[in-house]
Structures are given as structure tokens and as C-alpha cells.
Scaffold this active site. Structure first.
Site, PDB file in Angstrom:
ATOM      1  N   ASP A  75       0.852  -1.184   0.000  1.00 38.21           N
ATOM      2  CA  ASP A  75       0.000   0.000   0.000  1.00 38.21           C
ATOM      3  C   ASP A  75       0.895   1.243   0.000  1.00 38.21           C
ATOM      4  OD1 ASP A  75      -1.734   2.097   0.553  1.00 38.21           O
ATOM      5  OD2 ASP A  75      -2.564   1.192   2.368  1.00 38.21           O
ATOM      6  N   ILE A  76       0.857   2.012  -1.063  1.00 36.75           N
ATOM      7  CA  ILE A  76       1.728   3.178  -1.202  1.00 36.75           C
ATOM      8  C   ILE A  76       1.478   4.217  -0.106  1.00 36.75           C
ATOM      9  CG2 ILE A  76       0.259   4.516  -2.790  1.00 36.75           C
ATOM     10  CD1 ILE A  76       2.956   5.092  -4.361  1.00 36.75           C
ATOM     11  N   ASN A 101      -6.254  12.492 -11.110  1.00 36.91           N
ATOM     12  CA  ASN A 101      -7.062  12.908 -12.251  1.00 36.91           C
ATOM     13  C   ASN A 101      -6.817  14.404 -12.460  1.00 36.91           C
ATOM     14  OD1 ASN A 101      -8.948  14.423 -10.588  1.00 36.91           O
ATOM     15  ND2 ASN A 101      -9.857  12.466 -10.026  1.00 36.91           N
ATOM     16  N   VAL A 108      -5.980   4.415  -6.246  1.00 39.29           N
ATOM     17  CA  VAL A 108      -4.837   5.000  -5.540  1.00 39.29           C
ATOM     18  C   VAL A 108      -5.105   6.458  -5.184  1.00 39.29           C
ATOM     19  CG1 VAL A 108      -2.403   5.670  -5.784  1.00 39.29           C
ATOM     20  CG2 VAL A 108      -3.158   3.452  -6.607  1.00 39.29           C
ATOM     21  N   ASP A 109      -5.670   7.189  -6.121  1.00 36.00           N
ATOM     22  CA  ASP A 109      -5.956   8.611  -5.912  1.00 36.00           C
ATOM     23  C   ASP A 109      -6.874   8.808  -4.700  1.00 36.00           C
ATOM     24  OD1 ASP A 109      -6.077  11.372  -6.388  1.00 36.00           O
ATOM     25  OD2 ASP A 109      -7.534  11.187  -8.004  1.00 36.00           O
ATOM     26  N   THR A 160      -3.468   1.925 -14.957  1.00 32.82           N
ATOM     27  CA  THR A 160      -3.904   0.573 -15.310  1.00 32.82           C
ATOM     28  C   THR A 160      -5.253   0.186 -14.699  1.00 32.82           C
ATOM     29  OG1 THR A 160      -2.641  -0.411 -13.479  1.00 32.82           O
ATOM     30  CG2 THR A 160      -1.540  -0.236 -15.621  1.00 32.82           C
ATOM     31  N   GLY A 161      -5.841   1.061 -13.932  1.00 34.61           N
ATOM     32  CA  GLY A 161      -7.165   0.796 -13.362  1.00 34.61           C
ATOM     33  C   GLY A 161      -8.247   1.379 -14.253  1.00 34.61           C
ATOM     34  N   TYR A 216      -8.273   3.964 -15.974  1.00 35.27           N
ATOM     35  CA  TYR A 216      -7.804   4.558 -17.228  1.00 35.27           C
ATOM     36  C   TYR A 216      -7.476   3.506 -18.273  1.00 35.27           C
ATOM     37  CZ  TYR A 216      -7.578   9.203 -15.086  1.00 35.27           C
ATOM     38  OH  TYR A 216      -7.885  10.406 -14.496  1.00 35.27           O
TER      39      TYR A 216
END
Length: 181
Positions: A10-11, A24, A33-34, A122-123, A125
């Protein structure tokens, strides 16, 4: 020499100088993630994004901005916007490379020595995972070659098994990079 590593995790829990947010264009948070970065970062992060949004209207695709990290264990968040995949004929690769490059340039300009990237694009988008990994690794490797002493470490943080093993395989085949599990 810059250490390049890959981890699964987890970043938002990483203690590095800066994490990168797959943002975005609005900079106001979203899913994946955002959304996680905004939830953990809290009001300081959200307010800083709102200031940038009010000043310049957000962040363009392929570009990056920097904010304080708020409640995150890192010091900064570099928000970068990767392109939405539209089949590959809408300049997606170049914009994807630009997102990584502008994030690295911004980090270097702010004396950031340790930085962590999520799997960008990669999600929602829909950027193809293998292509995204190849472009990310190549872009980071090229940047490090041109700026040998800019960073102590660059970490690719994979949230899922598929990306983790994809990055791991690609990193292990690249002799100039170091892979750490």
C-alpha cells in the site's frame, strides 16, 4: 547509484520523501490510488490540491504538481495524470512517459531523494498493464541514467499480484536495475 526496487503493498503506508499519486486532472481525488491517497492525506493534502486547482485549473494529462503529504508518512505527494487508454492512437504512450518524466523532474527540483510510484493508469484509465510496466521501467531507467545522482531510491509499489509479478519479471530482465522483493 540509484536503487530501483519493487514491492507489493500500500503506497499510502510508505515512509519516503515523496509518493506519486495517479491523479485525475481535477486533483480532487477519485477512486483507486488517488482516492486512498486523499483519504489518508486528509485536509492538508486536499486543501493544497484545491489551491493548485484554483490557481491553474488542475493538472493536465502528462504533467505533475507537488503538495505536502498531510497525514501520509511521506513528506510530499507528486500528483501526475496519466492518459486514458483509447487504443494507442491518441498519443497515450508519449503522455504516459511524460507523466513519469515530469514527476521525476519535479522530485529532482525539490531535492527529493526517495520516491515511490504506484501502477499508474492501469485501473480506471485502462492502460494495458504490460505496456504500462514496460514504459514506466524504461522511463525511470533512462531518467536515472541521465541523472545518476539525483535519487537514492525509486520504488515501484504494486497493489495487486498481477502487476507485482509483471514488474518483477521486467525488472529482473533489466541488468541495470536492482530488484528487491
Amino acid at each position: 547509484m540509484t536503487k530501483i526496487e519493487i514491492i507489493k503493498g500500500d503506497i499510502t503506508s510508505l515512509k519516503v520523501d515523496s509518493i506519486v499519486n495517479a491523479a485525475n486532472t481535477s486533483l480532487l481525488g477519485g477512486g483507486g490510488v488517488d482516492g486512498a491517497i486523499h483519504r489518508v492525506g486528509g485536509k492538508v493534502l486536499t486543501d493544497a490540491c484545491q489551491i493548485i486547482r484554483n490557481k491553474q485549473g488542475g493538472c493536465k494529462v502528462g504533467k505533475s504538481v507537488i503538495t505536502p503529504a498531510g497525514n501520509l508518512p511521506s513528506n510530499f505527494v507528486i500528483h501526475t495524470v496519466s492518459p486514458v487508454w483509447n487504443g494507442g492512437d491518441a498519443n497515450e504512450n508519449e503522455l504516459f512517459i511524460s507523466a513519469y518524466t515530469t514527476a521525476l523532474e519535479l522530485a529532482m527540483d525539490n531535492s527529493i531523494k526517495t520516491i515511490a510510484f504506484p501502477n499508474m493508469g492501469t485501473g480506471r484509465y485502462k492502460f494495458p498493464k504490460k505496456l504500462a510496466a514496460e514504459l514506466a521501467i524504461k522511463t525511470v531507467n533512462n531518467f536515472v541514467e541521465e541523472n545518476k545522482f539525483a535519487f537514492d531510491s525509486i520504488t515501484f509499489v504494486c497493489y495487486d499480484e498481477e502487476n507485482y509479478f509483471l514488474y518483477r519479471r521486467l525488472l529482473s530482465s533489466n541488468q541495470s536495475m536492482t530488484e528487491i522483493s
